[in-house]
Scaffold this motif. Structure first.
Motif, mmCIF file in Angstrom:
data_model
loop_
_atom_site.group_PDB
_atom_site.id
_atom_site.type_symbol
_atom_site.label_atom_id
_atom_site.label_comp_id
_atom_site.label_asym_id
_atom_site.label_seq_id
_atom_site.Cartn_x
_atom_site.Cartn_y
_atom_site.Cartn_z
ATOM 1 N N UNK A 29 0.827 -1.201 0.000
ATOM 2 C CA UNK A 29 0.000 0.000 0.000
ATOM 3 C C UNK A 29 0.860 1.248 0.000
ATOM 4 N N UNK A 30 0.198 2.390 0.116
ATOM 5 C CA UNK A 30 0.903 3.667 0.153
ATOM 6 C C UNK A 30 0.154 4.596 1.087
ATOM 7 N N UNK A 31 0.857 5.624 1.547
ATOM 8 C CA UNK A 31 0.223 6.587 2.437
ATOM 9 C C UNK A 31 -0.112 7.858 1.674
ATOM 10 N N UNK A 32 -0.607 8.848 2.383
ATOM 11 C CA UNK A 32 -1.067 10.080 1.756
ATOM 12 C C UNK A 32 0.089 10.976 1.315
ATOM 13 N N UNK A 33 1.301 10.673 1.733
ATOM 14 C CA UNK A 33 2.465 11.493 1.378
ATOM 15 C C UNK A 33 3.265 10.893 0.231
ATOM 16 N N UNK A 34 2.837 9.780 -0.310
ATOM 17 C CA UNK A 34 3.504 9.180 -1.459
ATOM 18 C C UNK A 34 4.504 8.099 -1.114
ATOM 19 N N UNK A 35 4.664 7.730 0.136
ATOM 20 C CA UNK A 35 5.547 6.629 0.513
ATOM 21 C C UNK A 35 4.870 5.304 0.169
ATOM 22 N N UNK A 66 6.519 8.986 8.716
ATOM 23 C CA UNK A 66 5.721 7.774 8.506
ATOM 24 C C UNK A 66 4.554 7.816 9.486
ATOM 25 N N UNK A 67 3.311 7.670 9.007
ATOM 26 C CA UNK A 67 2.146 7.688 9.900
ATOM 27 C C UNK A 67 2.191 6.535 10.910
ATOM 28 N N UNK A 68 1.579 6.724 12.083
ATOM 29 C CA UNK A 68 1.613 5.687 13.128
ATOM 30 C C UNK A 68 1.008 4.351 12.698
ATOM 31 N N UNK A 71 3.638 2.555 10.831
ATOM 32 C CA UNK A 71 4.722 2.129 11.733
ATOM 33 C C UNK A 71 4.310 0.837 12.431
ATOM 34 N N UNK A 72 3.053 0.764 12.853
ATOM 35 C CA UNK A 72 2.558 -0.472 13.479
ATOM 36 C C UNK A 72 2.642 -1.645 12.508
ATOM 37 N N UNK A 73 2.277 -1.406 11.261
ATOM 38 C CA UNK A 73 2.344 -2.471 10.273
ATOM 39 C C UNK A 73 3.792 -2.878 10.004
ATOM 40 N N UNK A 74 4.696 -1.915 9.924
ATOM 41 C CA UNK A 74 6.109 -2.229 9.672
ATOM 42 C C UNK A 74 6.714 -3.063 10.795
ATOM 43 N N UNK A 75 6.278 -2.845 12.002
ATOM 44 C CA UNK A 75 6.841 -3.564 13.160
ATOM 45 C C UNK A 75 6.081 -4.842 13.494
ATOM 46 N N UNK A 76 5.191 -5.251 12.618
ATOM 47 C CA UNK A 76 4.388 -6.466 12.800
ATOM 48 C C UNK A 76 3.480 -6.380 14.017
ATOM 49 N N UNK A 77 3.155 -5.183 14.467
ATOM 50 C CA UNK A 77 2.202 -5.014 15.554
ATOM 51 C C UNK A 77 0.784 -5.087 15.004
ATOM 52 N N UNK A 78 0.648 -4.671 13.782
ATOM 53 C CA UNK A 78 -0.650 -4.664 13.100
ATOM 54 C C UNK A 78 -0.580 -5.648 11.939
ATOM 55 N N UNK A 79 -1.592 -6.494 11.837
ATOM 56 C CA UNK A 79 -1.560 -7.521 10.794
ATOM 57 C C UNK A 79 -1.956 -6.940 9.436
ATOM 58 N N UNK A 80 -3.080 -6.230 9.388
ATOM 59 C CA UNK A 80 -3.585 -5.666 8.138
ATOM 60 C C UNK A 80 -3.013 -4.269 7.918
ATOM 61 N N UNK A 81 -2.712 -3.954 6.683
ATOM 62 C CA UNK A 81 -2.218 -2.616 6.342
ATOM 63 C C UNK A 81 -3.374 -1.615 6.403
ATOM 64 N N UNK A 85 -8.886 5.286 3.372
ATOM 65 C CA UNK A 85 -9.976 5.921 4.122
ATOM 66 C C UNK A 85 -9.597 6.080 5.598
ATOM 67 N N UNK A 86 -8.930 5.074 6.163
ATOM 68 C CA UNK A 86 -8.497 5.156 7.558
ATOM 69 C C UNK A 86 -7.446 6.249 7.743
ATOM 70 N N UNK A 87 -6.550 6.383 6.796
ATOM 71 C CA UNK A 87 -5.519 7.424 6.876
ATOM 72 C C UNK A 87 -6.135 8.812 6.748
ATOM 73 N N UNK A 88 -7.122 8.967 5.865
ATOM 74 C CA UNK A 88 -7.789 10.258 5.725
ATOM 75 C C UNK A 88 -8.581 10.604 6.975
ATOM 76 N N UNK A 89 -9.224 9.609 7.588
ATOM 77 C CA UNK A 89 -9.960 9.842 8.828
ATOM 78 C C UNK A 89 -9.011 10.268 9.944
#
Length: 190
Positions: A29-35, A66-68, A71-81, A85-89
């Protein structure tokens, strides 16, 4: 991303997101800043996937944020990316929090402080006396009822000659005390 990707970029994203068996890494996936966020097979551990972020080409490395959720996804704390819509919220929540914080600061600044100068008019508490020209309300009422002679007699107050307050003004008994110089005692020979 500041601007939405065009149709060619969307097709490229869809192609890179396919987890084909011969592919070693794929786009998550990608974030709102183009990463962009990638996952690939670990060479040492076949059961675990590694996660990385590739920053936007137009972003300086010192300005990377990097949005939080990512960061959770990168560290395997969060399973789903996280989804777009979640980032915009989350961005909307942060903007709303800033507005509410500014309103709370304005309300706090409008309240009187105990550190303010007396001329700013602190609120008088109900249990404290309300003094008018150095007199309390009850004292002012009593003086109105008394004749003028008694008022002048009350104001000219004389203290007795043997007042303890005048004796103390002469000085304290320990005012003239000074410490003595220290001299060591003779040393004992053993």
């Amino acid at each position: 991303m500041a601007t939405h990707p065009g149709p060619i970029r969307k097709l490229w994203y869809q192609w890179k997101m396919m987890q084909l068996p011969w592919r070693k890494q794929w786009l998550i996936g990608f974030d709102l800043k183009g990463n962009t966020y990638w996952e690939f097979k670990d060479a040492l551990h076949s059961h675990r996937h590694r996660r990385i972020v590739k920053y936007s080409v137009w972003t300086h490395h010192g300005d990377v944020n990097v949005p939080p959720q990512w960061v959770q996804w990168l560290r395997h704390t969060r399973y789903e990316a996280p989804s777009i819509a979640e980032q915009q919220a989350d961005v909307y929540r942060q903007d709303r929090m800033k507005v509410l914080a500014a309103q709370a600061d304005a309300r706090w600044a409008a309240k009187p402080s105990a550190l303010d100068a007396p001329d700013k008019g602190q609120p008088v508490h109900m249990l404290e006396s309300r003094e008018l020209d150095g007199k309390s309300e009850g004292q002012d009422r009593i003086e109105k009822e008394q004749p003028e002679e008694e008022k002048t007699r009350k104001r000219t107050r004389t203290e007795p000659k043997d007042s303890p307050w005048k004796q103390q003004a002469k000085g304290n008994p320990g005012d003239a005390w000074q410490p003595a110089a220290w001299a060591p005692p003779p040393r004992r020979r053993t």
